[in-house]
Motif scaffolding. Sequence first.
Motif, PDB file in Angstrom:
ATOM      1  N   GLU A   1       0.810  -1.211   0.000  1.00  0.00           N
ATOM      2  CA  GLU A   1       0.000   0.000   0.000  1.00  0.00           C
ATOM      3  C   GLU A   1       0.849   1.270   0.000  1.00  0.00           C
ATOM      4  O   GLU A   1       0.591   2.205  -0.790  1.00  0.00           O
ATOM      5  CB  GLU A   1      -0.956  -0.006   1.200  1.00  0.00           C
ATOM      6  CG  GLU A   1      -1.936   1.150   1.234  1.00  0.00           C
ATOM      7  CD  GLU A   1      -2.938   1.063   0.092  1.00  0.00           C
ATOM      8  OE1 GLU A   1      -3.352   2.136  -0.404  1.00  0.00           O
ATOM      9  OE2 GLU A   1      -3.301  -0.055  -0.292  1.00  0.00           O
TER      10      GLU A   1
ATOM     11  N   ALA B   1       2.418   1.817  -3.486  1.00  0.00           N
ATOM     12  CA  ALA B   1       1.434   2.233  -4.485  1.00  0.00           C
ATOM     13  C   ALA B   1       1.003   3.676  -4.258  1.00  0.00           C
ATOM     14  O   ALA B   1       0.785   4.434  -5.219  1.00  0.00           O
ATOM     15  CB  ALA B   1       0.218   1.302  -4.426  1.00  0.00           C
ATOM     16  N   ARG B   2       0.870   4.087  -2.997  1.00  0.00           N
ATOM     17  CA  ARG B   2       0.461   5.450  -2.698  1.00  0.00           C
ATOM     18  C   ARG B   2       1.500   6.455  -3.177  1.00  0.00           C
ATOM     19  O   ARG B   2       1.160   7.571  -3.590  1.00  0.00           O
ATOM     20  CB  ARG B   2       0.208   5.597  -1.199  1.00  0.00           C
ATOM     21  CG  ARG B   2      -0.556   6.873  -0.838  1.00  0.00           C
ATOM     22  CD  ARG B   2      -0.807   6.981   0.651  1.00  0.00           C
ATOM     23  NE  ARG B   2      -1.617   5.840   1.133  1.00  0.00           N
ATOM     24  CZ  ARG B   2      -1.164   4.921   1.960  1.00  0.00           C
ATOM     25  NH1 ARG B   2       0.087   4.965   2.399  1.00  0.00           N
ATOM     26  NH2 ARG B   2      -1.947   3.932   2.340  1.00  0.00           N
TER      27      ARG B   2
ATOM     28  N   ASN C   1       0.692   7.308  -6.606  1.00  0.00           N
ATOM     29  CA  ASN C   1      -0.716   7.692  -6.797  1.00  0.00           C
ATOM     30  C   ASN C   1      -1.525   6.567  -7.469  1.00  0.00           C
ATOM     31  O   ASN C   1      -2.371   6.816  -8.341  1.00  0.00           O
ATOM     32  CB  ASN C   1      -0.826   8.977  -7.618  1.00  0.00           C
ATOM     33  CG  ASN C   1      -0.229  10.170  -6.895  1.00  0.00           C
ATOM     34  OD1 ASN C   1      -0.361  10.307  -5.663  1.00  0.00           O
ATOM     35  ND2 ASN C   1       0.446  11.048  -7.635  1.00  0.00           N
ATOM     36  N   LEU C   2      -1.262   5.350  -7.052  1.00  0.00           N
ATOM     37  CA  LEU C   2      -1.985   4.180  -7.569  1.00  0.00           C
ATOM     38  C   LEU C   2      -2.915   3.646  -6.483  1.00  0.00           C
ATOM     39  O   LEU C   2      -2.605   3.725  -5.278  1.00  0.00           O
ATOM     40  CB  LEU C   2      -1.019   3.078  -7.999  1.00  0.00           C
ATOM     41  CG  LEU C   2      -0.039   3.437  -9.121  1.00  0.00           C
ATOM     42  CD1 LEU C   2       0.965   2.304  -9.318  1.00  0.00           C
ATOM     43  CD2 LEU C   2      -0.783   3.710 -10.422  1.00  0.00           C
ATOM     44  N   ASN C   3      -4.028   3.086  -6.907  1.00  0.00           N
ATOM     45  CA  ASN C   3      -5.001   2.520  -5.969  1.00  0.00           C
ATOM     46  C   ASN C   3      -4.963   0.998  -6.043  1.00  0.00           C
ATOM     47  O   ASN C   3      -5.099   0.415  -7.120  1.00  0.00           O
ATOM     48  CB  ASN C   3      -6.407   2.996  -6.295  1.00  0.00           C
ATOM     49  CG  ASN C   3      -6.547   4.510  -6.173  1.00  0.00           C
ATOM     50  OD1 ASN C   3      -6.003   5.111  -5.244  1.00  0.00           O
ATOM     51  ND2 ASN C   3      -7.249   5.125  -7.113  1.00  0.00           N
ATOM     52  N   LEU C   4      -4.738   0.358  -4.894  1.00  0.00           N
ATOM     53  CA  LEU C   4      -4.807  -1.105  -4.809  1.00  0.00           C
ATOM     54  C   LEU C   4      -6.228  -1.495  -4.428  1.00  0.00           C
ATOM     55  O   LEU C   4      -6.724  -1.118  -3.351  1.00  0.00           O
ATOM     56  CB  LEU C   4      -3.817  -1.631  -3.771  1.00  0.00           C
ATOM     57  CG  LEU C   4      -2.328  -1.542  -4.125  1.00  0.00           C
ATOM     58  CD1 LEU C   4      -1.479  -2.087  -2.986  1.00  0.00           C
ATOM     59  CD2 LEU C   4      -2.035  -2.297  -5.401  1.00  0.00           C
ATOM     60  N   ILE C   5      -6.876  -2.216  -5.323  1.00  0.00           N
ATOM     61  CA  ILE C   5      -8.272  -2.599  -5.109  1.00  0.00           C
ATOM     62  C   ILE C   5      -8.366  -4.124  -5.110  1.00  0.00           C
ATOM     63  O   ILE C   5      -7.859  -4.789  -6.021  1.00  0.00           O
ATOM     64  CB  ILE C   5      -9.184  -2.020  -6.219  1.00  0.00           C
ATOM     65  CG1 ILE C   5      -9.079  -0.493  -6.241  1.00  0.00           C
ATOM     66  CG2 ILE C   5     -10.626  -2.460  -6.028  1.00  0.00           C
ATOM     67  CD1 ILE C   5      -9.829   0.138  -7.379  1.00  0.00           C
TER      68      ILE C   5
ATOM     69  N   ASP D   1      -5.737   2.194 -11.421  1.00  0.00           N
ATOM     70  CA  ASP D   1      -5.942   1.215 -10.361  1.00  0.00           C
ATOM     71  C   ASP D   1      -5.218  -0.085 -10.681  1.00  0.00           C
ATOM     72  O   ASP D   1      -5.039  -0.447 -11.845  1.00  0.00           O
ATOM     73  CB  ASP D   1      -7.435   0.923 -10.189  1.00  0.00           C
ATOM     74  CG  ASP D   1      -8.236   2.180  -9.867  1.00  0.00           C
ATOM     75  OD1 ASP D   1      -7.662   3.079  -9.220  1.00  0.00           O
ATOM     76  OD2 ASP D   1      -9.416   2.246 -10.278  1.00  0.00           O
TER      77      ASP D   1
ATOM     78  N   ASP E   1      -3.537  -4.397 -14.241  1.00  0.00           N
ATOM     79  CA  ASP E   1      -2.952  -3.055 -14.111  1.00  0.00           C
ATOM     80  C   ASP E   1      -3.201  -2.253 -15.382  1.00  0.00           C
ATOM     81  O   ASP E   1      -3.625  -2.795 -16.402  1.00  0.00           O
ATOM     82  CB  ASP E   1      -1.450  -3.155 -13.814  1.00  0.00           C
ATOM     83  CG  ASP E   1      -0.663  -3.796 -14.942  1.00  0.00           C
ATOM     84  OD1 ASP E   1      -0.652  -3.247 -16.055  1.00  0.00           O
ATOM     85  OD2 ASP E   1      -0.054  -4.869 -14.717  1.00  0.00           O
TER      86      ASP E   1
END
Length: 626
Positions: A355, A358-359, A362-366, A402, A424
């Motif tokens: 996490e 990724a932050r 500026n990426l979102n882990l979903i 994301d 991705d």
Amino acid sequence: MPNHHVTSISSLIKKTLLQLFLIGIVTGLILSFVMGFIEHYQQKRQNLQRLSSVLASSASMVDGGSLVAQQVRLLLEEDPTIHSIVFYATEQPADGIDQAQIERASRDWYNALFASSVSFNQAVISQELQSTNPPPKINNERSALIGYINVTLDIQALRWQWLQANLWWWLIISGTGLLAMLFCARKLNWIGYEVSGLSKAWQTDDSKPDFEQIPAVQPRFEFTELMQIQQAFIKLFQRFKTAQEHIISLADFEAKLQNKDLALEVQRHNFQSMITHELKTSLNAISGGLQLLNPQPLNDEQKDILEVIRKGSQHLNCTLEQIIQLNKIEKGQIGLTITEFNPLQLLADILDKFEPKARQKNLNLISRIYHIDYNLEGDVGKISQVISSLIDNAIKFSHFGDIVIESQLSHFNESIRWQLKIIDNGIGIEQKYLEDIFTPFFQVDPSVTREYEGAGIGLPVIKQIVQLMDGNIEVDSELGHGSAFRLLIPLRDSLASGRQKILAATTILYYHREDSKAMTDALQALGAHVESHQHPATILEQLQTTAVDMVMIGEDISIEKAGRLAEDIRQNEQYHRVLIVYWFAESKAFLMQTMSSQLQALGVDFCHKAVRDPSQLQGVIKKWRG
């Protein structure tokens, strides 16, 4: 394909000539009988008609009765084909009788072939009337008619008489035809003798494993076609020898290449082991020096320098660990450690770890979970390594959007397949490279100025680990639109594993021809002790010395071999009866509807379609064991 009957040239010639002879003889006999007997019948009819005229002339004379009676007696004694000669007196002519008309309407061929008897009537006219007047017409001069002489011919007796008279001629003609046939057969058999000699010569040399020259054949007759065939054999043999030499040279070349590849592979492994050992030793020294600097007072610039060195050494250490792991997997030095784990908790821990990284971009882990909480059994360390590597790659090659992790469990009774998908929006991969990315040290961009770091080890290690767990990994990607990696990992339900030991303390001999890993793994998962055999003799020997509970015959063994093995086992049994099972392939299901009873008669206890899933196998064996 149709099953053609195999025959030799000589036998074909003999059969053909015999058939032609029989057809000719039968046809000739029939034609000669029909035509000859019809002609004989016509002559006999004409003779009888003349005879009846003579009798009528004698009967017309005064006191001619005694003469006619004497003639009739002589005719009946000398000619057995005349059935009867009868005179009946009448002054009234028979209406409608016109001898010429009867003769014209008579059908000689029909009477000769199908009638049993034929009668001829001859009118008797008064001699006195004939002397003073011209012969009266029957229809007009009624007073001149005395009566009729009726002559009856026995056609059946005529046939038998004619057959006896011509039998010897038929036998002579048949014998002559038979001799002619034998002469022709002898002539035509010369071809068969030459072909048979050529065939035997080739069969004699063919029995030798390596014959170096073409067999010599000395022909007794020089047939053009056979000489051409022999010349064709010579050319084919020469081509065969040339091809054989090419094959031998190619086999030698292939063996050299294999030896060279093996040597290169050994050198590669040795080089990897050596270079990783040397680099690992150097990295350990660097890591030790960095740890010694940790308690030292450093300014901000020095701390930044140390952080760069630390990150570089960690990255190099990770790469070396991957190379070492890949080398061990290829050598078969790494196994699986099965433990119980929770897939939801494992995914949560991995996402928490990535996490922050990724932050930063500026990426979102979903995460998208399509199953409830389960406790599974598997190698959690290797599963975590595979998922972490794929998520790390997704973060490294993505700049926005994301990263989605989908998780789904597929249930097959007590067997579970864990399906994971990592999606991705990164740079993507060209279609032509999708197979190559799992090759060790492959780089899509091999230039030294490439943007992304990496030695091309991560994905090959992932694929090797997944295959080690009997899983599968696939990828879909489009250049500039991202990638989607799909994982399929087979696992066991920890709650059901305790119920799968129904074959504990059971010894099974498994007879197979090809790889039996799937079946042996399924049986071992149920607790059985399995020993694989590829020869029935070893099974029979072990049954004499070892207590065995079951003998299972694989689906790659033919029905005939399975029956023979079962029969041999039953004949050699004395005190203990072993359970015999024959697994047949899906393609043999229709055939086994009729063959299962024959196998059971030979000693097979159960015939069943091959099953490899432990849960299904468990149900089948439970039914057999009651």
